[in-house]
Design an enzyme around this catalytic site. Structure first.
Site, mmCIF file in Angstrom:
data_model
loop_
_atom_site.group_PDB
_atom_site.id
_atom_site.type_symbol
_atom_site.label_atom_id
_atom_site.label_comp_id
_atom_site.label_asym_id
_atom_site.label_seq_id
_atom_site.Cartn_x
_atom_site.Cartn_y
_atom_site.Cartn_z
ATOM 1 N N GLY A 20 19.251 -13.073 96.291
ATOM 2 C CA GLY A 20 19.327 -11.647 95.964
ATOM 3 C C GLY A 20 18.185 -11.102 95.138
ATOM 4 C CG ASP A 39 29.865 -7.066 90.729
ATOM 5 O OD1 ASP A 39 30.240 -5.910 90.524
ATOM 6 O OD2 ASP A 39 30.433 -7.824 91.536
ATOM 7 C CE LYS A 83 28.321 -3.026 92.762
ATOM 8 N NZ LYS A 83 29.114 -3.838 93.709
ATOM 9 C CG PHE A 138 29.316 -4.466 98.754
ATOM 10 C CD1 PHE A 138 29.679 -5.478 97.872
ATOM 11 C CD2 PHE A 138 28.409 -4.754 99.770
ATOM 12 C CE1 PHE A 138 29.146 -6.752 97.997
ATOM 13 C CE2 PHE A 138 27.875 -6.036 99.892
ATOM 14 C CZ PHE A 138 28.250 -7.026 99.010
HETATM 15 P P1 IMP Z 1 28.567 -11.295 89.224
HETATM 16 O O1 IMP Z 1 28.608 -12.762 88.973
HETATM 17 O O2 IMP Z 1 29.917 -10.758 89.617
HETATM 18 O O3 IMP Z 1 27.924 -10.471 88.138
HETATM 19 O O4 IMP Z 1 27.816 -11.073 90.572
HETATM 20 C C1 IMP Z 1 26.529 -11.174 90.728
HETATM 21 C C2 IMP Z 1 26.231 -11.452 92.181
HETATM 22 O O5 IMP Z 1 27.163 -10.834 93.077
HETATM 23 C C3 IMP Z 1 24.923 -10.845 92.496
HETATM 24 O O6 IMP Z 1 23.916 -11.799 92.296
HETATM 25 C C4 IMP Z 1 25.061 -10.477 93.952
HETATM 26 O O7 IMP Z 1 24.629 -11.550 94.741
HETATM 27 C C5 IMP Z 1 26.516 -10.281 94.197
HETATM 28 N N1 IMP Z 1 26.885 -8.848 94.281
HETATM 29 C C6 IMP Z 1 27.600 -8.135 93.401
HETATM 30 N N2 IMP Z 1 27.744 -6.854 93.769
HETATM 31 C C7 IMP Z 1 27.063 -6.744 94.936
HETATM 32 C C8 IMP Z 1 26.808 -5.636 95.824
HETATM 33 O O8 IMP Z 1 27.211 -4.473 95.634
HETATM 34 N N3 IMP Z 1 26.051 -5.924 96.924
HETATM 35 C C9 IMP Z 1 25.563 -7.170 97.189
HETATM 36 N N4 IMP Z 1 25.774 -8.223 96.379
HETATM 37 C C10 IMP Z 1 26.517 -8.011 95.263
HETATM 38 MG MG MG Z 2 23.082 -12.888 94.106
#
Ligand code: IMP
Ligand code: MG
Length: 176
Positions: free
Chosen positions: A46, A105, A133, A154
């Site tokens: 990502g 996220d 977010k 998303f």
């Molecule tokens: P976290 O561990 O929930 O903070 O998520 C981080 C990971 O979730 C990011 O590195 C993304 O790969 C994925 N992610 C979270 N939200 C989105 C989105 O809206 N689109 C695409 N990937 C997302």
């Molecule tokens: Mg990621």
């Protein structure tokens, strides 16, 4: 499936340049000429595009390490962070580390990698993501550098994917 544009290529690059200036200023330190350069831990896939643009706007040398991470199935976080490959424990010991992800996220990924880097002896750790977010957070951790705070939709493009699709779009859009 429709993709509604959220951030244009130009908006993204303008903000990334600002972030580069901010990080360059914060990291500028006198009397450290012989210290090893900071290590950027890039959370792939990502963050590949964001990291490439950001690091070229930082005015000091940085060494790169790419970590392959996954926690998503479709549009849902599994809550479990999978790291494939070896964590660069030896390299980061005693060094400053900049962890770079595409989006903050739930916060689980960055807080997990930050804790790992600290446990492995990094001298200083800062975290950085292009997007955040805030409504989705489940961890108390904050993040040091964020490009844009966005509502809970998303999004894809500029590195972000939906099951591997749309990653190479030059802009960021909302999946509808
Ligand atoms: P976290 O561990 O929930 O903070 O998520 C981080 C990971 O979730 C990011 O590195 C993304 O790969 C994925 N992610 C979270 N939200 C989105 C989105 O809206 N689109 C695409 N990937 C997302
Ligand atoms: Mg990621």
């Amino acid at each position: 499936m429709n993709i509604r544009p959220l951030l244009t290529e130009e908006q993204i690059l303008t903000r990334v340049r600002e972030m580069g200036r901010e990080i360059s200023k914060d990291f500028a330190r006198p009397n450290e000429e012989n210290a090893l350069p900071p290590v950027a831990l890039i959370l792939a896939n990502g963050a590949l595009f964001f990291a490439a643009d950001l690091l070229r706007r930082i005015d000091f040398d940085v060494e790169l390490e790419v970590l392959r991470i996954s926690s998503y199935a479709g549009t849902q976080s599994t809550g479990e962070i999978k790291l494939s490959g070896v964590f660069p424990t030896e390299k980061i010991r005693g060094r400053r580390v900049i962890i770079i992800d595409d989006i903050f996220d739930t916060g689980l990924t960055l807080s997990h990698i930050r804790a790992k880097a600290i446990a492995d002896g990094a001298a200083e750790v800062c975290t950085c993501a292009l997007l955040s977010k805030p409504d989705r957070r489940v961890v108390p951790d904050s993040i040091d550098y964020v490009g844009f705070s966005i509502p809970d939709h998303f999004v894809v493009g500029y590195g972000l994917d939906l099951n591997g699709a749309w990653r190479t779009l030059p802009y960021i859009g909302i999946i509808e």
